[in-house]
Scaffold this motif. Structure first.
Motif, PDB file in Angstrom:
ATOM      1  N   LYS A   1      -9.047  82.369  72.581  1.00  0.00           N
ATOM      2  CA  LYS A   1      -9.796  83.342  71.804  1.00  0.00           C
ATOM      3  C   LYS A   1     -11.286  83.049  71.653  1.00  0.00           C
ATOM      4  O   LYS A   1     -12.132  83.881  71.964  1.00  0.00           O
ATOM      5  N   ASP A   2     -11.606  81.873  71.116  1.00  0.00           N
ATOM      6  CA  ASP A   2     -12.986  81.581  70.754  1.00  0.00           C
ATOM      7  C   ASP A   2     -13.238  80.087  70.868  1.00  0.00           C
ATOM      8  O   ASP A   2     -12.455  79.290  70.338  1.00  0.00           O
TER       9      ASP A   2
ATOM     10  N   PRO B   1      -9.445  78.959  78.703  1.00  0.00           N
ATOM     11  CA  PRO B   1      -9.760  79.915  79.766  1.00  0.00           C
ATOM     12  C   PRO B   1     -11.071  79.556  80.454  1.00  0.00           C
ATOM     13  O   PRO B   1     -12.097  79.348  79.795  1.00  0.00           O
ATOM     14  N   LEU B   2     -11.025  79.467  81.767  1.00  0.00           N
ATOM     15  CA  LEU B   2     -12.199  79.100  82.556  1.00  0.00           C
ATOM     16  C   LEU B   2     -12.254  79.951  83.814  1.00  0.00           C
ATOM     17  O   LEU B   2     -11.326  79.936  84.630  1.00  0.00           O
ATOM     18  N   ASN B   3     -13.334  80.689  83.950  1.00  0.00           N
ATOM     19  CA  ASN B   3     -13.528  81.523  85.134  1.00  0.00           C
ATOM     20  C   ASN B   3     -15.010  81.838  85.286  1.00  0.00           C
ATOM     21  O   ASN B   3     -15.836  81.404  84.470  1.00  0.00           O
ATOM     22  N   CYS B   4     -15.368  82.585  86.314  1.00  0.00           N
ATOM     23  CA  CYS B   4     -16.777  82.817  86.615  1.00  0.00           C
ATOM     24  C   CYS B   4     -17.456  83.766  85.639  1.00  0.00           C
ATOM     25  O   CYS B   4     -18.688  83.922  85.679  1.00  0.00           O
TER      26      CYS B   4
ATOM     27  N   LEU C   1     -10.676  90.237  77.977  1.00  0.00           N
ATOM     28  CA  LEU C   1     -10.190  90.932  76.792  1.00  0.00           C
ATOM     29  C   LEU C   1      -9.389  90.029  75.858  1.00  0.00           C
ATOM     30  O   LEU C   1      -9.208  90.351  74.689  1.00  0.00           O
ATOM     31  N   TYR C   2      -8.924  88.904  76.358  1.00  0.00           N
ATOM     32  CA  TYR C   2      -8.218  87.968  75.490  1.00  0.00           C
ATOM     33  C   TYR C   2      -9.147  87.380  74.433  1.00  0.00           C
ATOM     34  O   TYR C   2      -8.689  86.877  73.404  1.00  0.00           O
TER      35      TYR C   2
ATOM     36  N   LYS D   1      -4.898  91.909  72.984  1.00  0.00           N
ATOM     37  CA  LYS D   1      -4.094  92.259  74.153  1.00  0.00           C
ATOM     38  C   LYS D   1      -3.261  91.093  74.667  1.00  0.00           C
ATOM     39  O   LYS D   1      -2.132  91.285  75.113  1.00  0.00           O
ATOM     40  N   TYR D   2      -3.803  89.900  74.621  1.00  0.00           N
ATOM     41  CA  TYR D   2      -3.082  88.757  75.180  1.00  0.00           C
ATOM     42  C   TYR D   2      -2.476  87.852  74.101  1.00  0.00           C
ATOM     43  O   TYR D   2      -1.977  86.778  74.412  1.00  0.00           O
ATOM     44  N   ASP D   3      -2.537  88.268  72.857  1.00  0.00           N
ATOM     45  CA  ASP D   3      -1.960  87.459  71.787  1.00  0.00           C
ATOM     46  C   ASP D   3      -0.460  87.721  71.705  1.00  0.00           C
ATOM     47  O   ASP D   3      -0.025  88.878  71.599  1.00  0.00           O
ATOM     48  N   GLY D   4       0.339  86.672  71.751  1.00  0.00           N
ATOM     49  CA  GLY D   4       1.785  86.816  71.741  1.00  0.00           C
ATOM     50  C   GLY D   4       2.329  87.388  70.446  1.00  0.00           C
ATOM     51  O   GLY D   4       1.775  87.183  69.363  1.00  0.00           O
ATOM     52  N   SER D   5       3.455  88.083  70.550  1.00  0.00           N
ATOM     53  CA  SER D   5       4.072  88.701  69.375  1.00  0.00           C
ATOM     54  C   SER D   5       4.505  87.702  68.312  1.00  0.00           C
ATOM     55  O   SER D   5       4.340  87.973  67.114  1.00  0.00           O
TER      56      SER D   5
END
Length: 369
Positions: free
Chosen positions: A215-216, A236-239, A343-344, A349-353
């Protein structure tokens, strides 16, 4: 078991002592969901006739080995590519999922990811079946999903994970999805999940521990501010990340400084939105993520086609030079600035129930009802 615990003790002592055209954008698929098999057949065999109902399993693997890297200060060496656990619960055919896991292991992917809550336990059950006779090939990670509940719940989940995975120990047990601002306080509270990490290690049921979140960066930094001896942290790691609420800039340097193994995830932005939009290719996105100073990169794989595609990328991997990486950051900065491909970070959107429930938010299923 005794030999394994002796090894664990030795490791503990050691640790302590030390543009493509628009019509071609489908080539950039190769991620989760519908179209996975189609995408990577187009990607690897552009002239192949595609039929979504009849998967093509003829993709050949390139020669070479999967790179290995040190897992932080643990002294353990793992594959630079990790098989994601969530997607193992996606194929309708259990035998296909088992085959994916076993082929990955046989190809040199030693690191397996999972979590107690993935697909309501199905992911762990499938992985447990696939590991029979192959447990010694795997560095097995799963996650505890208390989401603020106490040590007792955590230990119950550990026992369930062990049964599903058909093993008597977990190599890396991580606190899953630390994505709410008050999660660190909950986890470190008296009787919280951090106490379960310690207990599980004392019992010899867990070798190493860590936490995850998407998230942050501030939440990761808050977890790290407690100075708990985490062995690994997943982020999370991406370009795109380097230009927007960046884990690469704010968290990764601290992990490397402390000798904590960094485990990268979401190299394609979660569900591959930037790939589907034709902004970045699977190859360059994964190569960028693997070129960062991380121990391994988790890749969601729900078909043999995607597995073989990503194995080929890993086997031919050469690290990007810093100039190349900076060029990618600059090239994609305008796309990253509004968070559209991460978007996470900006939505649920990507937070589990299970986590939503513990924090009083409706589940995704409820929202879609």
């Amino acid at each position: 078991m005794a030999d394994r615990r002796d090894d664990q003790s030795g490791e503990n002592r050691h640790r302590e002592a030390q543009s493509w055209k628009r019509r071609q954008f489908l080539q950039r698929l190769g991620v989760l969901g519908a179209g996975v098999a189609i995408a990577d057949r187009i990607l690897l065999h552009p002239d192949a006739q595609v039929n979504a109902g009849e998967p093509d399993e003829t993709i050949s693997l390139q020669a070479g080995e999967i790179p290995r890297r040190k897992l932080g200060r643990t002294g353990v060496e793992v594959s630079a590519l990790t098989l994601g656990g969530f997607h193992i619960g996606v194929p309708k055919d259990e035998q296909e999922a088992i085959r994916i896991i076993q082929e990955a292991l046989d190809a040199g992917v030693t690191f397996l990811d999972n979590a107690w809550e993935y697909n309501e336990g199905v992911s762990e059950e499938r992985m447990g079946k696939a590991l029979q006779g192959r447990r010694d090939k795997a560095f097995l990670m799963t996650k505890v999903c208390t989401h603020g509940r106490d040590r007792k719940v955590a230990m119950q989940q550990l026992e369930q994970s062990l049964r599903r995975l058909k093993t008597d120990y977990i190599d890396l047990w991580q606190v899953h999805e630390v994505v709410y601002d008050n999660d660190p306080e909950r986890h470190f509270a008296k009787g919280g999940v951090i106490e379960a990490l310690d207990e599980a290690k004392r019992q010899g049921k867990v070798r190493f521990v860590g936490f995850t979140g998407h998230k942050d960066p501030a939440i990761h930094l808050k977890m790290l501010s407690y100075n708990y001896p985490f062995d690994a942290v997943q982020l999370p790691l991406n370009c795109f990340d380097s230009s927007f609420r960046s884990f690469e800039k704010q968290v990764l340097p601290l992990l490397n400084k402390r000798g904590i193994a960094a485990i990268g995830m979401k190299s394609l932005g979660g569900s591959g939105e930037p790939v589907k939009a034709g902004v970045v290719t699977v190859q360059e996105a994964l190569r960028y993520a693997m070129s960062l100073p991380v121990a391994t990169t988790v890749s969601g794989i729900d078909s043999l086609q995607v597995l073989r595609q990503n194995l080929n990328i890993a086997r031919s991997f050469t690290p990007m030079k810093e100039a190349e990486m900076q060029a990618m950051r600059s090239r994609y900065a305008s796309y990253a600035a509004d968070g559209r491909f991460e978007l996470y970070k900006t939505s649920k959107k990507y937070d589990g129930s299970p986590g939503r429930e513990q924090h009083g938010f409706p589940s995704q299923e409820e929202l879609e009802a």
